[in-house]
Design a protein around this motif. Structure first.
Motif, PDB file in Angstrom:
ATOM      1  N   GLU A 381       0.915  -1.301  -0.114  1.00  0.00           N
ATOM      2  CA  GLU A 381       0.053   0.151   0.083  1.00  0.00           C
ATOM      3  C   GLU A 381       0.777   1.473  -0.043  1.00  0.00           C
ATOM      4  OE1 GLU A 381      -2.904  -0.005   2.872  1.00  0.00           O
ATOM      5  OE2 GLU A 381      -2.925  -2.339   3.017  1.00  0.00           O
ATOM      6  N   ALA A 382       1.894   1.272   0.491  1.00  0.00           N
ATOM      7  CA  ALA A 382       2.773   2.430   0.738  1.00  0.00           C
ATOM      8  C   ALA A 382       3.072   3.133  -0.453  1.00  0.00           C
ATOM      9  CB  ALA A 382       4.105   2.169   1.417  1.00  0.00           C
ATOM     10  N   SER A 383       3.469   2.404  -1.613  1.00  0.00           N
ATOM     11  CA  SER A 383       3.866   3.273  -3.181  1.00  0.00           C
ATOM     12  C   SER A 383       2.666   3.845  -3.588  1.00  0.00           C
ATOM     13  CB  SER A 383       4.069   2.148  -3.596  1.00  0.00           C
ATOM     14  OG  SER A 383       4.448   2.671  -5.200  1.00  0.00           O
ATOM     15  N   SER A 384       1.338   3.517  -3.466  1.00  0.00           N
ATOM     16  CA  SER A 384       0.215   4.159  -4.101  1.00  0.00           C
ATOM     17  C   SER A 384      -0.175   5.438  -3.181  1.00  0.00           C
ATOM     18  CB  SER A 384      -0.909   3.262  -4.150  1.00  0.00           C
ATOM     19  OG  SER A 384      -1.091   2.495  -3.162  1.00  0.00           O
ATOM     20  N   TRP A 385       0.167   5.159  -1.664  1.00  0.00           N
ATOM     21  CA  TRP A 385      -0.419   6.321  -1.110  1.00  0.00           C
ATOM     22  C   TRP A 385       0.568   7.399  -1.008  1.00  0.00           C
ATOM     23  CZ3 TRP A 385       2.072   7.434   3.899  1.00  0.00           C
ATOM     24  CH2 TRP A 385       1.638   8.177   4.568  1.00  0.00           C
ATOM     25  N   LEU A 386       1.806   7.352  -1.415  1.00  0.00           N
ATOM     26  CA  LEU A 386       2.874   8.371  -1.511  1.00  0.00           C
ATOM     27  C   LEU A 386       2.384   9.501  -2.879  1.00  0.00           C
ATOM     28  CD1 LEU A 386       6.049   6.194  -0.766  1.00  0.00           C
ATOM     29  CD2 LEU A 386       4.610   7.700   0.674  1.00  0.00           C
ATOM     30  N   GLU A 387       1.563   9.025  -3.625  1.00  0.00           N
ATOM     31  CA  GLU A 387       1.407   9.725  -4.889  1.00  0.00           C
ATOM     32  C   GLU A 387       2.738  10.095  -5.491  1.00  0.00           C
ATOM     33  OE1 GLU A 387      -1.631  12.361  -3.936  1.00  0.00           O
ATOM     34  OE2 GLU A 387      -3.177  10.986  -3.408  1.00  0.00           O
ATOM     35  N   ASP A 388       2.603  11.602  -5.898  1.00  0.00           N
ATOM     36  CA  ASP A 388       3.830  12.197  -6.338  1.00  0.00           C
ATOM     37  C   ASP A 388       4.967  12.788  -5.200  1.00  0.00           C
ATOM     38  OD1 ASP A 388       2.338  14.011  -6.157  1.00  0.00           O
ATOM     39  OD2 ASP A 388       2.710  14.940  -7.987  1.00  0.00           O
ATOM     40  N   TYR A 389       4.512  12.657  -4.173  1.00  0.00           N
ATOM     41  CA  TYR A 389       5.212  13.352  -3.381  1.00  0.00           C
ATOM     42  C   TYR A 389       6.641  12.679  -2.843  1.00  0.00           C
ATOM     43  CZ  TYR A 389       1.209  15.893  -2.379  1.00  0.00           C
ATOM     44  OH  TYR A 389       0.076  16.962  -2.328  1.00  0.00           O
ATOM     45  N   ALA A 390       6.776  11.239  -3.192  1.00  0.00           N
ATOM     46  CA  ALA A 390       7.868  10.721  -2.866  1.00  0.00           C
ATOM     47  C   ALA A 390       8.104   9.234  -3.759  1.00  0.00           C
ATOM     48  CB  ALA A 390       7.967  10.071  -1.288  1.00  0.00           C
ATOM     49  N   GLN A 391       9.185   8.875  -3.938  1.00  0.00           N
ATOM     50  CA  GLN A 391       9.625   7.691  -4.626  1.00  0.00           C
ATOM     51  C   GLN A 391       9.661   6.392  -3.685  1.00  0.00           C
ATOM     52  OE1 GLN A 391      12.744   7.852  -7.356  1.00  0.00           O
ATOM     53  NE2 GLN A 391      12.298   5.620  -8.212  1.00  0.00           N
ATOM     54  N   TRP A 392       9.113   5.285  -3.851  1.00  0.00           N
ATOM     55  CA  TRP A 392       9.182   4.059  -2.847  1.00  0.00           C
ATOM     56  C   TRP A 392       9.564   2.989  -3.748  1.00  0.00           C
ATOM     57  CZ3 TRP A 392       9.638   3.153   1.973  1.00  0.00           C
ATOM     58  CH2 TRP A 392       9.319   1.870   2.423  1.00  0.00           C
ATOM     59  N   LEU A 393      10.914   2.440  -3.119  1.00  0.00           N
ATOM     60  CA  LEU A 393      11.568   1.179  -3.815  1.00  0.00           C
ATOM     61  C   LEU A 393      11.701   0.103  -2.533  1.00  0.00           C
ATOM     62  CD1 LEU A 393      13.767   2.718  -6.317  1.00  0.00           C
ATOM     63  CD2 LEU A 393      11.600   1.536  -6.797  1.00  0.00           C
ATOM     64  N   GLN A 394      11.554  -1.283  -2.850  1.00  0.00           N
ATOM     65  CA  GLN A 394      12.115  -2.095  -1.925  1.00  0.00           C
ATOM     66  C   GLN A 394      12.723  -3.281  -2.627  1.00  0.00           C
ATOM     67  OE1 GLN A 394       8.397  -3.373  -0.040  1.00  0.00           O
ATOM     68  NE2 GLN A 394       7.311  -2.565  -1.625  1.00  0.00           N
ATOM     69  N   ARG A 395      13.584  -3.972  -1.910  1.00  0.00           N
ATOM     70  CA  ARG A 395      14.217  -5.097  -2.584  1.00  0.00           C
ATOM     71  C   ARG A 395      14.879  -6.005  -1.526  1.00  0.00           C
ATOM     72  NH1 ARG A 395      19.692  -3.728  -2.868  1.00  0.00           N
ATOM     73  NH2 ARG A 395      20.462  -5.206  -4.598  1.00  0.00           N
TER      74      ARG A 395
END
Length: 395
Positions: A381-395
């Motif tokens: 859920e985090a990625s979509s919640w951030l919208e264009d305010y931040a970039q979110w990546l995980q690995r």
């Protein structure tokens, strides 16, 4: 906070918090220490937070308060020599973080900061073993590290070499690390390759931190070993915003202005209004999104915006600190005096601070307390919640 998280954010617990601040000494060194303890029952996990260059243990209040309310004991430590008075007294002039930053990020200073942290950790462990009731809630078997700026460099070194450190019992291991506004150069080489624990990198993708780092932030993150590695990169955010400190209007103006380090940011530390010495005076606390009310000049905000970026229903007149109606009108600024760009910057900064508070808390819950809910929120859920305010990546 409730208004923001109700639109898809991560919603942790919300305990009352009590805090103390002390100065500890050993071998001629002074350590500034702030401890925040939630009212939650039983033993609580611990977050050790290390602030940035020129900050005291009471800085980073937005993040520290959020984590404590979520149920963590938060211990903030800062060697006095690199704390609130360091820029003015030892580093070549108040408000000029350029040269001092490069000096403070040296290998010698890093080793000293690691040593002082381990001494402070040992003192806490001794007090816990001695039966000191103040420390009874601390569960030192569940410990996370977090740091900003100079503190980020220190926690990275601690995270990279946990087995080779003289960590006192009952601390068995550090479970996770949050790195905010770190000098990208500290990720290079062996340091990055040795960080096996869960890590959250919070940055802004800009080379404007006081260490003068220029390597791409994303490249640094990709150099870390895979496995529970997260990257939150705030779009068009200042290095100052990542500090989590909110003390007065001039400080807030640096937070919302991504170019302040090139223009007024350096001068702010030398002004009487800069609250580096009493950074804890912010009453932000649980309803810290009152930051959107913070003073511009004499205390007037152009329009009060909520954390979702929309105009507040409270109207756009005076903040709580502005002059009464009819008093000193010439010194006040109204909506017409402030550009739309400034208003949008204020709203964006407020939302980004809410994002950092929410994401870092979810990360702690997922890694330190093994919360399935927090893990799923980060993954799905985090990625979509951030919208264009931040970039979110995980690995």
């Amino acid at each position: 906070m409730e208004r923001f998280t109700s639109h898809g954010g991560y919603a942790p617990q919300n305990y009352a918090v009590s805090s103390t601040r002390e100065t500890w000494s050993h071998d001629g060194a002074l350590l500034d220490v702030s401890i925040s303890i939630p009212s939650a029952p039983g033993k609580r996990p611990v977050v050790f937070y290390l602030p940035g260059m020129g900050e005291g243990a009471a800085n980073g209040e937005l993040w520290r308060r959020q984590w404590a309310q979520a149920g963590y004991v938060v211990v903030s430590m800062q060697p006095k020599e690199y704390g609130e008075a360091s820029l003015a007294n030892k580093q070549g002039g108040a408000g000029d973080p350029g040269s001092p930053g490069r000096t403070a990020f040296s290998e010698a200073v890093l080793k000293n900061n690691v040593s002082q942290f381990l001494w402070g950790l040992g003192k806490i462990a001794d007090r816990l073993r001695s039966g000191n009731e103040r420390y009874a809630p601390l569960d030192l078997s569940r410990v996370a590290l977090a740091g900003y700026d100079l503190g980020a460099q220190t926690v990275l070194r601690l995270a990279a070499a946990p087995k080779g450190l003289p960590v006192p019992s009952p601390v068995s291991a550090f479970r996770a690390v949050i790195v905010m506004g770190a000098p990208v150069a500290t990720f290079s080489g062996k340091v990055a390759g040795d960080i096996r624990m869960p890590l959250l990198l919070v940055g802004n993708g800009r080379p404007d931190n006081p260490a003068g780092a220029s390597a791409p932030e994303k490249s640094a993150w990709l150099g870390l070993p895979a496995g529970q590695k997260y990257w939150l990169s705030l779009e068009r955010a200042s290095h100052r915003l990542l500090s989590g400190s909110m003390s007065n209007g001039s400080y807030w103006s640096e937070v919302i202005d991504v170019d302040s380090s090139e223009r007024g940011g350096r001068a702010a530390r030398g002004r009487p209004g800069y609250d580096g010495v009493t950074g804890a005076t912010s009453s932000a606390g649980g309803d810290w999104l009152r930051a959107t009310d913070t003073a511009y000049g004499s205390g007037q905000t152009p329009v009060e915006y909520d954390a979702l970026g929309g105009a507040s229903s409270r109207g756009g007149g005076r903040s709580r600190n502005s002059a009464p109606s009819g008093g000193n009108r010439g010194s006040q600024r109204n909506t017409g005096d402030r550009s739309r760009q400034d208003i949008e910057s204020q709203a964006r900064a407020a939302r980004q601070m809410a994002i950092v508070a929410s994401v870092t808390t979810a990360f702690l819950d997922a890694t330190v307390q093994a919360s399935t809910e927090a893990h799923d929120w980060l993954a799905e859920e985090a990625s979509s919640w951030l919208e264009d305010y931040a970039q979110w990546l995980q690995r």
